[in-house]
Design a protein around this motif. Structure first.
Motif, PDB file in Angstrom:
ATOM      1  N   LYS A   1      75.554  67.466 145.319  1.00 38.05           N
ATOM      2  CA  LYS A   1      76.771  66.813 145.829  1.00 38.05           C
ATOM      3  C   LYS A   1      77.744  66.595 144.678  1.00 38.05           C
ATOM      4  CE  LYS A   1      79.245  64.644 148.844  1.00 38.05           C
ATOM      5  NZ  LYS A   1      79.881  65.469 149.885  1.00 38.05           N
ATOM      6  N   ASP A   2      77.197  66.139 143.566  1.00 34.38           N
ATOM      7  CA  ASP A   2      78.006  65.888 142.375  1.00 34.38           C
ATOM      8  C   ASP A   2      78.659  67.194 141.885  1.00 34.38           C
ATOM      9  OD1 ASP A   2      79.020  64.625 140.144  1.00 34.38           O
ATOM     10  OD2 ASP A   2      77.190  64.925 138.969  1.00 34.38           O
ATOM     11  N   LEU A   3      77.915  68.276 141.971  1.00 34.38           N
ATOM     12  CA  LEU A   3      78.479  69.576 141.588  1.00 34.38           C
ATOM     13  C   LEU A   3      79.567  70.035 142.549  1.00 34.38           C
ATOM     14  CD1 LEU A   3      75.434  71.780 140.543  1.00 34.38           C
ATOM     15  CD2 LEU A   3      77.618  71.678 139.362  1.00 34.38           C
ATOM     16  N   GLY A   4      79.517  69.522 143.755  1.00 29.82           N
ATOM     17  CA  GLY A   4      80.511  69.914 144.762  1.00 29.82           C
ATOM     18  C   GLY A   4      80.084  71.101 145.603  1.00 29.82           C
ATOM     19  N   LEU A   5      78.800  71.489 145.529  1.00 30.78           N
ATOM     20  CA  LEU A   5      78.345  72.666 146.282  1.00 30.78           C
ATOM     21  C   LEU A   5      78.684  72.542 147.761  1.00 30.78           C
ATOM     22  CD1 LEU A   5      74.759  73.478 144.912  1.00 30.78           C
ATOM     23  CD2 LEU A   5      77.000  74.041 143.941  1.00 30.78           C
ATOM     24  N   ARG A   6      79.133  73.653 148.347  1.00 25.88           N
ATOM     25  CA  ARG A   6      79.398  73.700 149.795  1.00 25.88           C
ATOM     26  C   ARG A   6      78.218  74.314 150.534  1.00 25.88           C
ATOM     27  NH1 ARG A   6      83.352  71.354 148.033  1.00 25.88           N
ATOM     28  NH2 ARG A   6      85.520  72.009 148.169  1.00 25.88           N
ATOM     29  N   THR A   7      77.381  75.061 149.779  1.00 25.50           N
ATOM     30  CA  THR A   7      76.239  75.725 150.401  1.00 25.50           C
ATOM     31  C   THR A   7      75.095  75.757 149.397  1.00 25.50           C
ATOM     32  OG1 THR A   7      75.419  77.875 151.237  1.00 25.50           O
ATOM     33  CG2 THR A   7      77.387  77.943 149.885  1.00 25.50           C
ATOM     34  N   TYR A   8      73.881  75.638 149.912  1.00 26.62           N
ATOM     35  CA  TYR A   8      72.697  75.658 149.055  1.00 26.62           C
ATOM     36  C   TYR A   8      71.668  76.575 149.681  1.00 26.62           C
ATOM     37  CZ  TYR A   8      68.292  74.145 146.915  1.00 26.62           C
ATOM     38  OH  TYR A   8      67.076  74.120 146.280  1.00 26.62           O
ATOM     39  N   ARG A   9      71.220  77.556 148.907  1.00 30.96           N
ATOM     40  CA  ARG A   9      70.210  78.499 149.385  1.00 30.96           C
ATOM     41  C   ARG A   9      68.861  78.156 148.767  1.00 30.96           C
ATOM     42  NH1 ARG A   9      68.307  83.922 146.956  1.00 30.96           N
ATOM     43  NH2 ARG A   9      67.039  84.697 148.657  1.00 30.96           N
ATOM     44  N   PHE A  10      67.890  77.903 149.631  1.00 30.66           N
ATOM     45  CA  PHE A  10      66.528  77.595 149.187  1.00 30.66           C
ATOM     46  C   PHE A  10      65.581  78.460 149.987  1.00 30.66           C
ATOM     47  CE2 PHE A  10      65.207  75.286 152.988  1.00 30.66           C
ATOM     48  CZ  PHE A  10      66.429  74.986 153.561  1.00 30.66           C
ATOM     49  N   SER A  11      64.285  78.456 149.627  1.00 32.31           N
ATOM     50  CA  SER A  11      63.340  79.205 150.456  1.00 32.31           C
ATOM     51  C   SER A  11      62.247  78.286 150.973  1.00 32.31           C
ATOM     52  CB  SER A  11      62.748  80.394 149.703  1.00 32.31           C
ATOM     53  OG  SER A  11      61.637  80.014 148.918  1.00 32.31           O
ATOM     54  N   ILE A  12      61.670  78.700 152.066  1.00 31.27           N
ATOM     55  CA  ILE A  12      60.580  77.971 152.694  1.00 31.27           C
ATOM     56  C   ILE A  12      59.272  78.612 152.263  1.00 31.27           C
ATOM     57  CG2 ILE A  12      59.523  77.443 154.942  1.00 31.27           C
ATOM     58  CD1 ILE A  12      62.353  77.080 156.003  1.00 31.27           C
ATOM     59  N   SER A  13      58.338  77.772 151.866  1.00 33.34           N
ATOM     60  CA  SER A  13      57.044  78.254 151.398  1.00 33.34           C
ATOM     61  C   SER A  13      56.145  78.517 152.611  1.00 33.34           C
ATOM     62  CB  SER A  13      56.439  77.173 150.484  1.00 33.34           C
ATOM     63  OG  SER A  13      55.050  77.343 150.383  1.00 33.34           O
ATOM     64  N   TRP A  14      55.811  79.772 152.819  1.00 34.78           N
ATOM     65  CA  TRP A  14      54.947  80.128 153.954  1.00 34.78           C
ATOM     66  C   TRP A  14      53.631  79.340 153.919  1.00 34.78           C
ATOM     67  CZ3 TRP A  14      54.145  86.032 155.423  1.00 34.78           C
ATOM     68  CH2 TRP A  14      53.365  86.130 156.590  1.00 34.78           C
ATOM     69  N   PRO A  15      52.941  79.253 152.746  1.00 39.70           N
ATOM     70  CA  PRO A  15      51.669  78.508 152.755  1.00 39.70           C
ATOM     71  C   PRO A  15      51.811  76.987 152.917  1.00 39.70           C
ATOM     72  CG  PRO A  15      52.148  79.337 150.558  1.00 39.70           C
ATOM     73  CD  PRO A  15      53.166  79.951 151.468  1.00 39.70           C
ATOM     74  N   ARG A  16      53.041  76.457 152.856  1.00 41.02           N
ATOM     75  CA  ARG A  16      53.183  75.047 153.256  1.00 41.02           C
ATOM     76  C   ARG A  16      53.196  74.944 154.782  1.00 41.02           C
ATOM     77  NH1 ARG A  16      53.991  71.792 149.080  1.00 41.02           N
ATOM     78  NH2 ARG A  16      55.278  72.566 147.358  1.00 41.02           N
TER      79      ARG A  16
ATOM     80  N   MET B   1      71.190  77.187 153.630  1.00 40.64           N
ATOM     81  CA  MET B   1      70.895  78.595 153.877  1.00 40.64           C
ATOM     82  C   MET B   1      69.438  78.774 153.473  1.00 40.64           C
ATOM     83  SD  MET B   1      72.537  81.980 152.087  1.00 40.64           S
ATOM     84  CE  MET B   1      74.067  82.155 152.973  1.00 40.64           C
ATOM     85  N   ALA B   2      68.593  79.189 154.419  1.00 38.63           N
ATOM     86  CA  ALA B   2      67.157  79.217 154.132  1.00 38.63           C
ATOM     87  C   ALA B   2      66.604  80.633 154.155  1.00 38.63           C
ATOM     88  CB  ALA B   2      66.400  78.353 155.137  1.00 38.63           C
ATOM     89  N   THR B   3      65.808  80.955 153.150  1.00 42.54           N
ATOM     90  CA  THR B   3      65.097  82.228 153.089  1.00 42.54           C
ATOM     91  C   THR B   3      63.674  81.990 153.586  1.00 42.54           C
ATOM     92  OG1 THR B   3      66.355  82.711 151.085  1.00 42.54           O
ATOM     93  CG2 THR B   3      64.465  84.139 151.557  1.00 42.54           C
ATOM     94  N   LEU B   4      63.199  82.849 154.476  1.00 46.40           N
ATOM     95  CA  LEU B   4      61.849  82.655 155.022  1.00 46.40           C
ATOM     96  C   LEU B   4      60.761  83.024 154.022  1.00 46.40           C
ATOM     97  CD1 LEU B   4      62.365  84.178 158.569  1.00 46.40           C
ATOM     98  CD2 LEU B   4      61.800  81.786 158.065  1.00 46.40           C
ATOM     99  N   PHE B   5      61.051  83.988 153.160  1.00 47.33           N
ATOM    100  CA  PHE B   5      59.994  84.500 152.274  1.00 47.33           C
ATOM    101  C   PHE B   5      60.568  84.896 150.925  1.00 47.33           C
ATOM    102  CE2 PHE B   5      57.476  88.108 150.609  1.00 47.33           C
ATOM    103  CZ  PHE B   5      56.250  87.475 150.474  1.00 47.33           C
ATOM    104  N   HIS B   6      60.168  84.150 149.902  1.00 46.27           N
ATOM    105  CA  HIS B   6      60.574  84.499 148.537  1.00 46.27           C
ATOM    106  C   HIS B   6      59.292  84.706 147.718  1.00 46.27           C
ATOM    107  CE1 HIS B   6      64.184  84.170 145.626  1.00 46.27           C
ATOM    108  NE2 HIS B   6      63.168  84.552 144.873  1.00 46.27           N
ATOM    109  N   TRP B   7      58.466  85.643 148.198  1.00 46.04           N
ATOM    110  CA  TRP B   7      57.335  86.225 147.459  1.00 46.04           C
ATOM    111  C   TRP B   7      56.023  85.450 147.504  1.00 46.04           C
ATOM    112  CZ3 TRP B   7      60.440  87.461 142.340  1.00 46.04           C
ATOM    113  CH2 TRP B   7      61.529  88.301 142.654  1.00 46.04           C
ATOM    114  N   ASP B   8      56.004  84.251 148.092  1.00 45.27           N
ATOM    115  CA  ASP B   8      54.786  83.442 148.065  1.00 45.27           C
ATOM    116  C   ASP B   8      53.920  83.697 149.303  1.00 45.27           C
ATOM    117  OD1 ASP B   8      56.857  82.337 149.514  1.00 45.27           O
ATOM    118  OD2 ASP B   8      56.706  80.335 148.631  1.00 45.27           O
ATOM    119  N   LEU B   9      53.384  84.904 149.387  1.00 40.63           N
ATOM    120  CA  LEU B   9      52.508  85.264 150.516  1.00 40.63           C
ATOM    121  C   LEU B   9      51.231  84.421 150.489  1.00 40.63           C
ATOM    122  CD1 LEU B   9      52.174  87.505 152.807  1.00 40.63           C
ATOM    123  CD2 LEU B   9      50.610  88.611 151.196  1.00 40.63           C
ATOM    124  N   PRO B  10      50.824  83.857 151.632  1.00 35.82           N
ATOM    125  CA  PRO B  10      49.547  83.140 151.637  1.00 35.82           C
ATOM    126  C   PRO B  10      48.415  84.034 151.112  1.00 35.82           C
ATOM    127  CG  PRO B  10      50.745  82.691 153.658  1.00 35.82           C
ATOM    128  CD  PRO B  10      51.520  83.766 152.920  1.00 35.82           C
TER     129      PRO B  10
END
Ligand code: GBH
Length: 445
Positions: free
Chosen positions: A75-90, A122-131
């Motif tokens: 928020k402090d940076l002023g970002l309008r969008t944030y891209r993260f990924s979801i951990s499949w094994p979580r 903005m969410a990525t389903l898979f960023h390499w962390d295969l169960p």
């Protein structure tokens, strides 16, 4: 450039969204909490000799516990969008079955926290962390794993589908193919070209199954996330031109053509050969699944390739601290305009672009990251030129928000806008972050 912060006066279109990107295994830590299972990266990083200094993502930037203050930082940076990924094994400890509610709850808190701060998730389903359990049954070489991914995607969409306006399926399928199965310096650490391209096909299939799962359940947009590399011949000999064309086939068209045209490039299939595991693994109907209409394409740009007649690449441009990266901002312009030219006006987002820099810690607590402002400024200017040339580019995510676990390179390379002091987990905005704050505020470079 003695004054990289000097304004260029390049204004971006109203509504253009500036952001930053991360991925789960690289920042979250909390590797064993709330029912998370092991991924191939837990196995790989805990195998002696696989990562620099034996580094692992066990703790990383501890984002799993610090998500709320990290959101305040954004928020402090002023970002309008944030891209993260979801951990499949979580979400599915073993990659199948009923979703783990505690894992989903973490992402629910994150998404709600972003929206409260008016930052678009903005969410990525898979960023390499295969169960790991799915690797144990063959990983991406096993076609069934693509179907398991479709089921995982459906579970995530059921929980979060409409709360996240933009979904990305698979981060850089090519990197899994090349680093995981050709070079072997990423998980699962194999060197097997026949397996590698079968994996490419199954990753593309998994992408298509996830697109279909979204259509069946939620009102949101979705697309693939490709790392693309513009390829330039070292000279204009017919040999160099032919080698460059095939190189482009493996680097770019294999992924773009299958999703956006519903066909793999002929030259690449011919080069692999009809008896290859990939070509034999393509079943009737697969390309229809893979080319299920997408809403946007996410582009990740780091480096061009300069291709010799032999098919080897050479170094032509200045390199960064990453041995594989040559700095060439025009390559971003060429990549963006090429997609629009060859595949039509599909909306584009840049989901990664950045470089590792040495950090200079000041006595006054400031952190300077020489080179990053200039790098970003020049790439932002290239994106601006692409927009002026008619490319429908809607947002730009710098890699990365935070210093993090840089895979086989461990923690030595620092890619963040924000410095992380790992022993204390203290965060400090680097000089580039302060400059980026200004760019975002004015929507102008
Ligand atoms: C991205 O990959 C990743 O999505 C992100 O997680 C990562 O942290 C970031 O970039 C920075 O690296 O085969 O030995 O010549 C970039 C992908 C990394 C793929 C380097 C090609 C070439 C190394 N590229 N890799 S090598």
């Amino acid at each position: 450039d003695p004054n990289p912060e000097r304004r260029l006066g390049l204004r971006f279109p109203d509504g253009f969204r500036w952001g930053a990107a991360t991925s789960a295994y690289q920042i979250e830590g909390a590797a064993k909490e709330d029912g998370r299972g092991a991924s191939v990266w837990d196995t790989f990083s805990h195998t002696p000799g696989r990562t620099r200094n034996g580094d692992t993502g066990d703790v990383a930037a501890d984002h799993y516990h610090r998500w709320a203050s990290d959101l305040d930082l954004m928020k402090d940076l002023g970002l309008r969008t944030y891209r993260f990924s979801i951990s499949w094994p979580r979400v599915q400890a073993d990659g199948t079955g009923k979703a783990n509610q505690r894992g989903l709850d973490f992402y629910r808190r994150l998404v709600d926290g972003l929206r409260e701060r008016e930052i678009e998730p903005m969410a990525t389903l898979f960023h390499w962390d295969l169960p790991q359990a799915l690797q144990d049954v063959g990983g991406w070489e096993n076609r069934d794993v693509a179907h398991r991914f479709g089921d995982y995607a459906a579970a995530v969409f059921e929980a979060l589908g409409s709360a996240v306006p933009v979904w990305l399926t698979i981060n850089e399928p090519k990197t899994v193919v090349q680093n995981g199965y050709l070079g072997g310096h990423h998980a699962p650490g194999l060197r097997d070209p026949e397996a590698a391209y079968l994996v490419a096909h199954h990753l593309q299939l998994a992408h298509g199954l996830a697109v279909r799962a979204l259509r069946a359940s939620a009102d949101a947009r979705i697309g693939p996330a490709f790392n693309l590399h513009p390829c330039y011949p070292v000279d204009d000999s017919p040999e160099a031109l032919a080698a460059t064309h095939l190189y482009d086939g493996y680097e770019n068209r294999l992924y773009l053509d299958s999703v956006l045209r519903g066909a793999y490039p002929r030259d690449v299939l011919d080069d692999l050969g009809p008896g290859s595991r990939m070509v034999r693994g393509i079943k009737d109907g697969d390309l229809a699944v893979i080319s299920s209409p997408v809403d946007l394409v996410a582009v990740q740009y780091y480096t061009p390739y300069y291709v010799a007649p032999s098919g080897d690449t050479e170094v032509r441009w200045p390199t960064s601290e990453a041995f594989w990266q040559q700095i060439f901002p025009d390559g971003l312009f060429d990549t963006l305009t090429r997609i629009t030219r060859d595949y039509g006006p599909v909306p584009l987002t840049i989901t990664e672009n950045g470089l590792p820099c040495p950090d200079v810690l000041g006595a006054d607590g400031t952190v300077d990251d020489p080179g990053r402002v200039e790098f970003l400024r020049d790439h932002f200017a290239a994106a601006h030129r692409a927009i002026e040339a008619g490319v429908p580019l809607e947002s730009y995510h710098v890699w990365s928000l935070l210093d993090n676990f840089e895979w086989a390179e461990g923690y030595e390379q620092r890619w963040g806008l924000v410095y992380v002091d790992y022993p204390t987990q203290r965060r400090t905005l680097k000089r580039s972050a302060r400059w980026y704050q200004r760019v975002i505020r004015d929507n102008e470079v």
